[in-house]
Design a protein around this motif. Structure first.
Motif, PDB file in Angstrom:
ATOM      1  N   GLU A  47       7.651   4.495  12.672  1.00 26.59           N
ATOM      2  CA  GLU A  47       7.425   3.470  10.857  1.00 26.59           C
ATOM      3  C   GLU A  47       5.969   3.681  10.728  1.00 26.59           C
ATOM      4  O   GLU A  47       4.893   4.595  11.264  1.00 26.59           O
ATOM      5  CB  GLU A  47       7.496   1.794  12.074  1.00 26.59           C
ATOM      6  CG  GLU A  47       6.885   0.682  11.207  1.00 26.59           C
ATOM      7  CD  GLU A  47       6.998  -0.290  11.415  1.00 26.59           C
ATOM      8  OE1 GLU A  47       6.974  -1.583  10.124  1.00 26.59           O
ATOM      9  OE2 GLU A  47       7.043  -0.769  13.071  1.00 26.59           O
ATOM     10  N   GLN A  48       6.249   3.983   9.065  1.00 25.10           N
ATOM     11  CA  GLN A  48       5.553   4.610   8.192  1.00 25.10           C
ATOM     12  C   GLN A  48       5.305   2.777   7.136  1.00 25.10           C
ATOM     13  O   GLN A  48       6.722   3.294   7.059  1.00 25.10           O
ATOM     14  CB  GLN A  48       5.829   5.694   7.597  1.00 25.10           C
ATOM     15  CG  GLN A  48       5.797   7.222   8.766  1.00 25.10           C
ATOM     16  CD  GLN A  48       3.875   7.236   9.079  1.00 25.10           C
ATOM     17  OE1 GLN A  48       3.699   7.047   8.119  1.00 25.10           O
ATOM     18  NE2 GLN A  48       4.151   7.744  10.167  1.00 25.10           N
ATOM     19  N   VAL A  49       4.309   2.551   6.864  1.00 21.47           N
ATOM     20  CA  VAL A  49       4.330   2.015   5.709  1.00 21.47           C
ATOM     21  C   VAL A  49       4.506   2.854   4.695  1.00 21.47           C
ATOM     22  O   VAL A  49       3.523   3.367   4.174  1.00 21.47           O
ATOM     23  CB  VAL A  49       2.783   0.565   5.947  1.00 21.47           C
ATOM     24  CG1 VAL A  49       3.646  -0.291   4.231  1.00 21.47           C
ATOM     25  CG2 VAL A  49       3.364  -0.022   7.261  1.00 21.47           C
ATOM     26  N   TYR A  50       4.868   2.217   3.469  1.00 23.87           N
ATOM     27  CA  TYR A  50       5.441   2.501   2.239  1.00 23.87           C
ATOM     28  C   TYR A  50       3.786   1.714   1.442  1.00 23.87           C
ATOM     29  O   TYR A  50       3.549   0.762   1.940  1.00 23.87           O
ATOM     30  CB  TYR A  50       5.478   2.898   1.679  1.00 23.87           C
ATOM     31  CG  TYR A  50       7.642   3.982   1.994  1.00 23.87           C
ATOM     32  CD1 TYR A  50       8.060   4.894   1.804  1.00 23.87           C
ATOM     33  CD2 TYR A  50       8.689   3.357   2.912  1.00 23.87           C
ATOM     34  CE1 TYR A  50       8.371   5.736   2.310  1.00 23.87           C
ATOM     35  CE2 TYR A  50       9.382   4.029   3.354  1.00 23.87           C
ATOM     36  CZ  TYR A  50       9.451   5.550   3.013  1.00 23.87           C
ATOM     37  OH  TYR A  50      10.127   6.006   3.596  1.00 23.87           O
ATOM     38  N   LEU A  51       3.410   2.674   0.041  1.00 25.79           N
ATOM     39  CA  LEU A  51       2.632   2.902  -0.866  1.00 25.79           C
ATOM     40  C   LEU A  51       2.655   0.989  -0.851  1.00 25.79           C
ATOM     41  O   LEU A  51       4.609   1.254  -1.721  1.00 25.79           O
ATOM     42  CB  LEU A  51       1.993   3.631  -1.859  1.00 25.79           C
ATOM     43  CG  LEU A  51       0.807   4.451  -0.946  1.00 25.79           C
ATOM     44  CD1 LEU A  51       0.937   5.450  -2.293  1.00 25.79           C
ATOM     45  CD2 LEU A  51      -0.170   4.231  -0.448  1.00 25.79           C
ATOM     46  N   HIS A  52       2.538   0.144  -1.670  1.00 24.27           N
ATOM     47  CA  HIS A  52       3.286  -1.099  -2.402  1.00 24.27           C
ATOM     48  C   HIS A  52       1.770  -1.828  -3.226  1.00 24.27           C
ATOM     49  O   HIS A  52       0.269  -1.282  -2.996  1.00 24.27           O
ATOM     50  CB  HIS A  52       3.499  -1.878  -1.088  1.00 24.27           C
ATOM     51  CG  HIS A  52       2.464  -2.608  -0.180  1.00 24.27           C
ATOM     52  ND1 HIS A  52       2.132  -2.364   0.826  1.00 24.27           N
ATOM     53  CD2 HIS A  52       1.899  -3.954  -0.150  1.00 24.27           C
ATOM     54  CE1 HIS A  52       1.361  -2.625   1.122  1.00 24.27           C
ATOM     55  NE2 HIS A  52       1.368  -3.341   0.646  1.00 24.27           N
ATOM     56  N   GLY A  53       2.586  -2.615  -3.796  1.00 21.20           N
ATOM     57  CA  GLY A  53       1.366  -3.233  -5.165  1.00 21.20           C
ATOM     58  C   GLY A  53       1.949  -4.381  -4.798  1.00 21.20           C
ATOM     59  O   GLY A  53       2.497  -4.772  -4.538  1.00 21.20           O
ATOM     60  N   ARG A  54       0.391  -5.537  -5.681  1.00 21.08           N
ATOM     61  CA  ARG A  54       0.704  -6.440  -5.549  1.00 21.08           C
ATOM     62  C   ARG A  54       0.697  -7.300  -6.676  1.00 21.08           C
ATOM     63  O   ARG A  54      -0.229  -6.486  -7.671  1.00 21.08           O
ATOM     64  CB  ARG A  54      -0.253  -7.713  -4.884  1.00 21.08           C
ATOM     65  CG  ARG A  54       0.303  -7.276  -3.086  1.00 21.08           C
ATOM     66  CD  ARG A  54      -0.774  -8.382  -2.407  1.00 21.08           C
ATOM     67  NE  ARG A  54      -2.109  -7.714  -1.945  1.00 21.08           N
ATOM     68  CZ  ARG A  54      -2.972  -7.741  -1.191  1.00 21.08           C
ATOM     69  NH1 ARG A  54      -3.435  -9.544  -1.512  1.00 21.08           N
ATOM     70  NH2 ARG A  54      -3.570  -7.082  -1.066  1.00 21.08           N
ATOM     71  N   PHE A  55       1.370  -7.593  -7.436  1.00 20.53           N
ATOM     72  CA  PHE A  55       0.820  -8.328  -8.820  1.00 20.53           C
ATOM     73  C   PHE A  55       0.965  -9.869  -9.304  1.00 20.53           C
ATOM     74  O   PHE A  55       1.578 -10.623  -7.628  1.00 20.53           O
ATOM     75  CB  PHE A  55       2.277  -8.428  -9.633  1.00 20.53           C
ATOM     76  CG  PHE A  55       2.103  -8.351 -11.226  1.00 20.53           C
ATOM     77  CD1 PHE A  55       1.569  -8.281 -11.931  1.00 20.53           C
ATOM     78  CD2 PHE A  55       2.949  -9.755 -11.350  1.00 20.53           C
ATOM     79  CE1 PHE A  55       1.616  -8.648 -13.678  1.00 20.53           C
ATOM     80  CE2 PHE A  55       2.980 -10.075 -12.433  1.00 20.53           C
ATOM     81  CZ  PHE A  55       2.265  -9.570 -13.682  1.00 20.53           C
ATOM     82  N   SER A  56       0.602 -10.255  -9.518  1.00 17.82           N
ATOM     83  CA  SER A  56      -0.149 -11.640  -9.996  1.00 17.82           C
ATOM     84  C   SER A  56      -0.515 -12.269 -11.410  1.00 17.82           C
ATOM     85  O   SER A  56      -1.469 -11.421 -11.859  1.00 17.82           O
ATOM     86  CB  SER A  56      -1.573 -12.190  -9.073  1.00 17.82           C
ATOM     87  OG  SER A  56      -1.837 -13.876  -8.910  1.00 17.82           O
ATOM     88  N   LYS A  57      -0.101 -13.255 -11.520  1.00 18.87           N
ATOM     89  CA  LYS A  57      -0.339 -13.831 -13.058  1.00 18.87           C
ATOM     90  C   LYS A  57      -1.443 -14.835 -12.631  1.00 18.87           C
ATOM     91  O   LYS A  57      -2.300 -15.601 -14.323  1.00 18.87           O
ATOM     92  CB  LYS A  57       0.701 -15.023 -12.970  1.00 18.87           C
ATOM     93  CG  LYS A  57       2.223 -13.980 -13.097  1.00 18.87           C
ATOM     94  CD  LYS A  57       3.729 -14.973 -14.036  1.00 18.87           C
ATOM     95  CE  LYS A  57       4.611 -14.223 -14.145  1.00 18.87           C
ATOM     96  NZ  LYS A  57       5.365 -14.326 -14.836  1.00 18.87           N
ATOM     97  N   PHE A  58      -2.307 -15.082 -11.778  1.00 21.02           N
ATOM     98  CA  PHE A  58      -2.926 -15.626 -11.527  1.00 21.02           C
ATOM     99  C   PHE A  58      -4.830 -15.287 -12.468  1.00 21.02           C
ATOM    100  O   PHE A  58      -4.789 -14.156 -12.479  1.00 21.02           O
ATOM    101  CB  PHE A  58      -3.619 -16.543 -10.443  1.00 21.02           C
ATOM    102  CG  PHE A  58      -2.701 -17.429  -9.418  1.00 21.02           C
ATOM    103  CD1 PHE A  58      -2.887 -18.433 -10.361  1.00 21.02           C
ATOM    104  CD2 PHE A  58      -1.927 -17.131  -8.479  1.00 21.02           C
ATOM    105  CE1 PHE A  58      -1.523 -19.654  -9.466  1.00 21.02           C
ATOM    106  CE2 PHE A  58      -0.798 -18.250  -8.082  1.00 21.02           C
ATOM    107  CZ  PHE A  58      -1.533 -19.158  -8.301  1.00 21.02           C
ATOM    108  N   PRO A  59      -5.196 -15.524 -13.284  1.00 23.10           N
ATOM    109  CA  PRO A  59      -7.062 -14.943 -13.701  1.00 23.10           C
ATOM    110  C   PRO A  59      -7.600 -14.956 -12.506  1.00 23.10           C
ATOM    111  O   PRO A  59      -7.340 -14.997 -11.027  1.00 23.10           O
ATOM    112  CB  PRO A  59      -7.403 -16.452 -14.493  1.00 23.10           C
ATOM    113  CG  PRO A  59      -6.984 -17.376 -14.441  1.00 23.10           C
ATOM    114  CD  PRO A  59      -5.618 -17.504 -12.940  1.00 23.10           C
TER     115      PRO A  59
END
Length: 131
Positions: free
Chosen positions: A110-122
């Motif tokens: 198992e390999q975890v791929y790069l991922h990103g997070r996005f938030s609309k909070f300040p």
């Protein structure tokens, strides 16, 4: 599997064909097939080969293939052909635990791929929430 997933429409299979064809035109696609003694296809794997990475792009098999291990044979042939070329064989993962277990039988990990997070909070609020 596609026959059991209602959400896969004909457009999905057309997209698979178009992607495979684009790679094939560049010489970066291969198909590995297992046939029965009568020459009927039982299992096949479509591979994309790019940037020293073999991508397990699509596969298909019938009940006969599952009963005699034809997919095992196909994957073993792929590994034998490429084992000396230091390529990464990317099974592309699965949410199906049985299929993921099947891949581990060939050395898959198992390999975890790069991922990103996005938030609309300040940003200040994100720190408080640890987003």
């Amino acid at each position: 599997m596609g026959q059991r997933i209602d959400s896969l429409q004909q457009s999905f299979y057309l997209a698979v064909k178009n992607i495979y064809t684009a790679f094939q035109e560049r010489g970066e696609a291969e198909t590995f097939v297992a046939k029965d003694t009568f020459g009927n296809e039982m299992a096949q794997v479509l591979l994309l080969n790019s940037n020293k990475r073999l991508l397990f792009f699509f596969s298909a098999s019938n009940d006969e293939a599952r009963n005699c291990g034809a997919m095992h044979f196909v994957i073993d042939q792929i590994i034998q052909q490429y084992c000396e070329k230091q390529e990464v064989f990317d099974f592309e993962g699965s949410n199906d635990k049985n299929l993921a277990f099947f891949y581990t039988g060939f050395g898959g990990t198992e390999q975890v791929y790069l991922h990103g997070r996005f938030s609309k909070f300040p940003k200040s609020f994100q720190r408080i929430l640890k987003l």
